[in-house]
Motif scaffolding. Structure first.
Motif, mmCIF file in Angstrom:
data_model
loop_
_atom_site.group_PDB
_atom_site.id
_atom_site.type_symbol
_atom_site.label_atom_id
_atom_site.label_comp_id
_atom_site.label_asym_id
_atom_site.label_seq_id
_atom_site.Cartn_x
_atom_site.Cartn_y
_atom_site.Cartn_z
ATOM 1 N N LYS A 269 -0.082 -32.233 26.292
ATOM 2 C CA LYS A 269 -0.332 -32.117 27.733
ATOM 3 C C LYS A 269 -1.814 -32.313 28.040
ATOM 4 C CE LYS A 269 0.457 -28.830 31.553
ATOM 5 N NZ LYS A 269 -0.930 -28.573 32.006
ATOM 6 N N THR A 270 -2.661 -31.654 27.285
ATOM 7 C CA THR A 270 -4.099 -31.731 27.539
ATOM 8 C C THR A 270 -4.641 -33.127 27.258
ATOM 9 O OG1 THR A 270 -4.317 -29.390 26.959
ATOM 10 C CG2 THR A 270 -6.335 -30.691 27.003
ATOM 11 N N PHE A 271 -4.119 -33.771 26.214
ATOM 12 C CA PHE A 271 -4.569 -35.131 25.913
ATOM 13 C C PHE A 271 -4.351 -36.049 27.109
ATOM 14 C CE2 PHE A 271 -3.368 -39.467 24.756
ATOM 15 C CZ PHE A 271 -4.555 -39.896 24.183
ATOM 16 N N TRP A 272 -3.125 -36.064 27.649
ATOM 17 C CA TRP A 272 -2.826 -36.979 28.745
ATOM 18 C C TRP A 272 -3.548 -36.582 30.031
ATOM 19 C CZ3 TRP A 272 -0.887 -41.582 27.887
ATOM 20 C CH2 TRP A 272 -0.145 -41.803 26.724
ATOM 21 N N GLU A 273 -3.703 -35.293 30.257
ATOM 22 C CA GLU A 273 -4.365 -34.862 31.482
ATOM 23 C C GLU A 273 -5.872 -35.093 31.447
ATOM 24 O OE1 GLU A 273 -3.202 -30.823 32.175
ATOM 25 O OE2 GLU A 273 -1.232 -31.388 32.979
ATOM 26 N N ARG A 274 -6.463 -35.132 30.248
ATOM 27 C CA ARG A 274 -7.911 -35.333 30.120
ATOM 28 C C ARG A 274 -8.269 -36.777 29.775
ATOM 29 N NH1 ARG A 274 -11.097 -31.486 32.138
ATOM 30 N NH2 ARG A 274 -12.723 -32.277 30.771
#
Length: 320
Positions: A269-274
């Motif tokens: 989740k964090t990879f795609w959001e950042r």
């Protein structure tokens, strides 16, 4: 007493709303095995680590480990437990699961490999000094060249030299790739090969203050490699004012089934959001797209799958 009860209820509400929130003593630690320092993939790992810390408010702390190459990254997965993340071309992950090639005989431990997300593809760079007189692969005959050891770039360069008819004619210097840039700048070698997403830091360093050239493949040579054709645009590197035709290979971030679902979910989740924020600092992240999921080649970790379903990604059937 009432105040204490209200405070407890408020704390419980926060925890319910943010189940992954943790204090510093309960932070989740992740080891990220990447590549050799000085390469674009090591720099990517550092960026991912920074993105995870920022995106989870410090709840997930990623420690980056240098490696000798993708094969080592995969082989370590058989013996690592817990939150181990590594990068590798999907073909190596698939070979390990199937027990083929460098992973024969089959080790059942590799059955626990799981996909997380794609990262920028490996791009082959063949760098030569501009004053070497080398303008094509045939011109490498008799020249001193560094390809490094144990990495995809080293094995790919060696294979391509064989395909292009210059194997045994190029003087391969037996040193680590980390020595390539100073050796090139000092005139000790005529060039080097490296694999990394462009713009590659070591190629930028080589081009800084030294005239260099990137060798371009013909369409026939690209076809003979069996890899994907890729064009490095003119102006990507200082002093290189024309497009360079080369080859690329998909790369992904993987873990094992030992990682818990919540950690895999937060990492994905964090990879795609950042990703957009990372692309502002390094353009190579801009090329990573949801469609690249189909290249991963190994079952998604349940935590990653949970995120992709929530986010409405099209999930290739072979990954579930």
């Amino acid at each position: 007493m009432v105040r204490n009860s209200l405070a407890a209820l408020a704390a419980a509400a926060v925890i319910a709303a943010f189940p992954f929130a943790k204090d510093a003593s309960a932070e989740t630690r992740v080891t990220f095995k990447s590549a050799k320092s000085g390469t674009s993939y090591y720099q990517m790992a550092v960026q991912i680590a920074e993105a995870m810390k920022a995106g989870t408010d410090g709840a997930v702390i990623v420690t980056v480990e240098e490696s000798q190459g993708s094969v080592q990254n995969v082989k370590e997965a058989a013996n690592r437990s817990g939150n181990y993340v590594f990068t590798t071309p999907p073909a190596l992950a698939q070979a390990a699961i199937a027990g083929k090639g460098q992973f024969e005989p089959k080790d059942p431990a590799f059955d626990k490999l799981r996909s997380l997300f794609p990262i920028p593809f490996l791009t082959m760079h063949y760098v030569v000094r501009a004053d070497s007189g080398v303008t094509d692969f045939a011109g490498l005959a008799g020249k001193s060249f560094i390809i490094g050891k144990g990495s995809f770039g080293a094995s790919e360069a060696e294979k391509n030299f064989e395909t292009f008819g210059v194997a045994g004619k190029v003087n391969l210097v037996d040193v680590e790739l980390g020595s390539a840039v100073p050796a090139l700048k000092n005139g000790q070698v005529d060039g080097f090969a490296t694999a990394g997403s462009y713009p590659a830091p070591n190629v930028i360093e080589a081009a800084a203050g030294t005239g260099v050239r990137l060798l371009s493949m013909t369409d026939e040579q690209v076809a003979a490699t069996g890899r994907t054709r890729l064009v490095i645009p003119a102006g990507t590197y200082p002093g290189i004012d024309e497009d360079t035709v080369t080859t690329s290979l998909p790369v992904g971030a993987y873990t094992t089934s030992d990682m818990d679902e919540e950690t895999a979910y937060q990492l994905t989740k964090t990879f795609w959001e950042r990703k957009a924020a990372m692309a502002q600092d390094n353009p190579w992240w801009g090329g990573v797209a949801p469609a690249m999921l189909e290249t991963l080649g190994a079952t998604l970790h349940p935590g990653a799958l949970k995120y992709y379903k929530e986010a409405g990604f099209d999930i290739p059937g072979g990954l579930m």
